[in-house]
Design a protein around this motif. Structure first.
Motif, mmCIF file in Angstrom:
data_model
loop_
_atom_site.group_PDB
_atom_site.id
_atom_site.type_symbol
_atom_site.label_atom_id
_atom_site.label_comp_id
_atom_site.label_asym_id
_atom_site.label_seq_id
_atom_site.Cartn_x
_atom_site.Cartn_y
_atom_site.Cartn_z
ATOM 1 N N ALA A 105 0.595 -1.340 0.036
ATOM 2 C CA ALA A 105 -0.172 0.053 0.037
ATOM 3 C C ALA A 105 0.790 1.159 -0.027
ATOM 4 O O ALA A 105 0.696 2.246 -0.811
ATOM 5 C CB ALA A 105 -1.050 -0.199 1.204
ATOM 6 N N GLU A 106 2.034 1.403 0.720
ATOM 7 C CA GLU A 106 2.828 2.374 0.790
ATOM 8 C C GLU A 106 3.517 2.564 -0.606
ATOM 9 O O GLU A 106 3.864 3.932 -0.983
ATOM 10 C CB GLU A 106 3.775 2.160 2.072
ATOM 11 C CG GLU A 106 3.337 2.382 3.322
ATOM 12 C CD GLU A 106 2.960 3.841 3.739
ATOM 13 O OE1 GLU A 106 3.315 4.961 3.005
ATOM 14 O OE2 GLU A 106 1.921 4.082 4.398
ATOM 15 N N MET A 107 3.995 1.459 -1.222
ATOM 16 C CA MET A 107 4.600 1.709 -2.432
ATOM 17 C C MET A 107 3.544 2.422 -3.519
ATOM 18 O O MET A 107 3.952 2.817 -4.500
ATOM 19 C CB MET A 107 5.271 0.173 -2.871
ATOM 20 C CG MET A 107 6.417 -0.189 -2.038
ATOM 21 S SD MET A 107 7.786 0.712 -1.972
ATOM 22 C CE MET A 107 8.507 0.665 -3.512
ATOM 23 N N LYS A 108 2.333 1.961 -3.338
ATOM 24 C CA LYS A 108 1.485 2.401 -4.530
ATOM 25 C C LYS A 108 0.902 3.957 -4.012
ATOM 26 O O LYS A 108 0.714 4.622 -5.027
ATOM 27 C CB LYS A 108 0.530 1.383 -4.619
ATOM 28 C CG LYS A 108 -0.546 1.815 -5.734
ATOM 29 C CD LYS A 108 -1.156 0.540 -6.234
ATOM 30 C CE LYS A 108 -2.333 0.894 -7.425
ATOM 31 N NZ LYS A 108 -2.116 0.918 -8.642
ATOM 32 N N TYR A 109 0.667 3.967 -2.905
ATOM 33 C CA TYR A 109 -0.258 5.350 -2.752
ATOM 34 C C TYR A 109 0.733 6.161 -1.527
ATOM 35 O O TYR A 109 0.148 7.390 -1.284
ATOM 36 C CB TYR A 109 -1.584 4.939 -2.009
ATOM 37 C CG TYR A 109 -2.330 3.886 -2.678
ATOM 38 C CD1 TYR A 109 -3.149 4.456 -4.003
ATOM 39 C CD2 TYR A 109 -2.669 2.724 -2.281
ATOM 40 C CE1 TYR A 109 -3.764 3.691 -4.616
ATOM 41 C CE2 TYR A 109 -3.378 1.900 -3.043
ATOM 42 C CZ TYR A 109 -4.087 2.361 -4.121
ATOM 43 O OH TYR A 109 -4.868 1.451 -4.972
ATOM 44 N N GLY A 110 1.479 5.834 -0.933
ATOM 45 C CA GLY A 110 2.080 6.415 0.152
ATOM 46 C C GLY A 110 3.837 6.859 -0.196
ATOM 47 O O GLY A 110 4.077 7.197 -1.065
ATOM 48 N N ALA A 111 4.341 6.423 0.859
ATOM 49 C CA ALA A 111 5.893 6.989 1.094
ATOM 50 C C ALA A 111 6.882 6.517 0.124
ATOM 51 O O ALA A 111 8.045 7.050 -0.386
ATOM 52 C CB ALA A 111 6.370 6.972 2.380
ATOM 53 N N GLY A 112 6.298 5.367 -0.606
ATOM 54 C CA GLY A 112 7.433 4.723 -1.344
ATOM 55 C C GLY A 112 6.977 4.810 -2.869
ATOM 56 O O GLY A 112 7.691 4.215 -3.644
ATOM 57 N N ARG A 113 5.936 5.727 -3.066
ATOM 58 C CA ARG A 113 5.477 5.914 -4.442
ATOM 59 C C ARG A 113 6.482 6.319 -5.558
ATOM 60 O O ARG A 113 7.400 7.152 -5.024
ATOM 61 C CB ARG A 113 4.274 6.791 -4.418
ATOM 62 C CG ARG A 113 3.470 6.693 -5.407
ATOM 63 C CD ARG A 113 2.023 7.654 -5.329
ATOM 64 N NE ARG A 113 2.408 8.685 -4.341
ATOM 65 C CZ ARG A 113 1.535 9.636 -3.893
ATOM 66 N NH1 ARG A 113 0.446 9.576 -4.648
ATOM 67 N NH2 ARG A 113 1.996 10.545 -3.326
#
Ligand code: BGC
Length: 250
Positions: A120-128
């Motif tokens: 979720a973070e990779m797609k929408y958050g800090a890891g985008r």
């Protein structure tokens, strides 16, 4: 005419935690909840059958039909739970995909909780849009990890169980330890420093994302850290598990 199935707009995520089992429909274009989150208490003891019953209740109360993904706080390989550090030992060897499919009457995907949060973070958050090696660490009852290489997950990395000071790292640096031992934020940051140095030396990631409940209080510990790697708080906080589970729903 193409016979390709249209991608779903909403999927349901259910996140199994030590105290609560939480679920919500997730709008997949934005990674946000499409309706209010449902939360029921995790049963004690949290045996597979008791948990499956509550998962079915959460699913019913969410009341939205769509693909369903569920998280487990343990290693999940080919649908089978392989470890149980902070959950009932009865989970080991259980095929969680079969269990939840039977309980809910629909196809279910099951994934490790930190892997879900990381996705979720990779797609929408800090890891985008972050390339290279990205490590997401969730600090809660235990420590969970999700490792990505150019956006692709290497599942079940379990970096919370790295040995540190003659114990499991999560026994030294989980958020629950800070609470239980009543550590000051500065003292806790000191513990995190030695844990993050270990992760840094092992993987030399481009980015470390700190998730879990503490990600909302990052100003209390991040300024005390001196890593050579960029360290940032997660952006989806405690919603990340639900959002990631929904993303992985079959
Ligand atoms: C478990 C992991 C889990 C983490 C966070 C650890 O004790 O081994 O699988 O991701 O806790 O819940």
């Amino acid at each position: 005419m193409s016979d390709a199935k249209a991608a779903p707009e909403v999927a349901i995520g259910i996140d199994i935690g030590g105290s609560g089992i939480k679920g919500a429909p997730v709008a997949l274009n934005a990674g946000t909840f499409a309706a209010t989150r449902v939360r029921l208490l995790t049963p004690t003891p949290a045996t597979p059958d008791a948990v499956a019953e509550v998962v079915a209740q959460v699913w019913e109360q969410v009341g939205v039909d769509g693909p369903l993904g569920v998280t487990i706080p343990g290693v999940v390989r080919d649908g089978v739970v392989e470890t149980a550090a902070n959950i009932d030992r009865g989970w080991i060897g259980v095929n969680a995909v079969d269990l939840f499919t039977k309980a809910t009457g629909r196809a279910v995907g099951v994934v490790n909780d930190a892997d879900a949060a990381g996705i979720a973070e990779m797609k929408y958050g800090a890891g985008r849009d972050r390339a290279g090696v990205v490590v997401m660490l969730t600090l809660g009852t235990g420590i969970g990890s999700a490792v990505f290489v150019d956006g692709t997950l290497v599942p079940n990395t379990e970096l919370g169980h790295l040995p540190l000071h003659h114990m499991d790292a999560e026994e030294w640096a989980a958020e629950s330890v800070r609470e239980r031992e009543n550590l000051s934020w500065k003292h806790y940051a000191h513990r995190l420093q030695s844990y993050l140095e270990l992760v840094e030396r092992l993987l030399w990631p481009q980015l470390i994302v700190i998730g879990g409940g503490v990600s909302k209080k990052s100003e209390k510990f991040l300024p005390h850290l001196t890593l050579r790697t960029e360290v940032v708080p997660a952006q989806l906080h405690n919603d990340a598990g639900i959002v990631g589970a929904a993303l992985l729903a079959p």
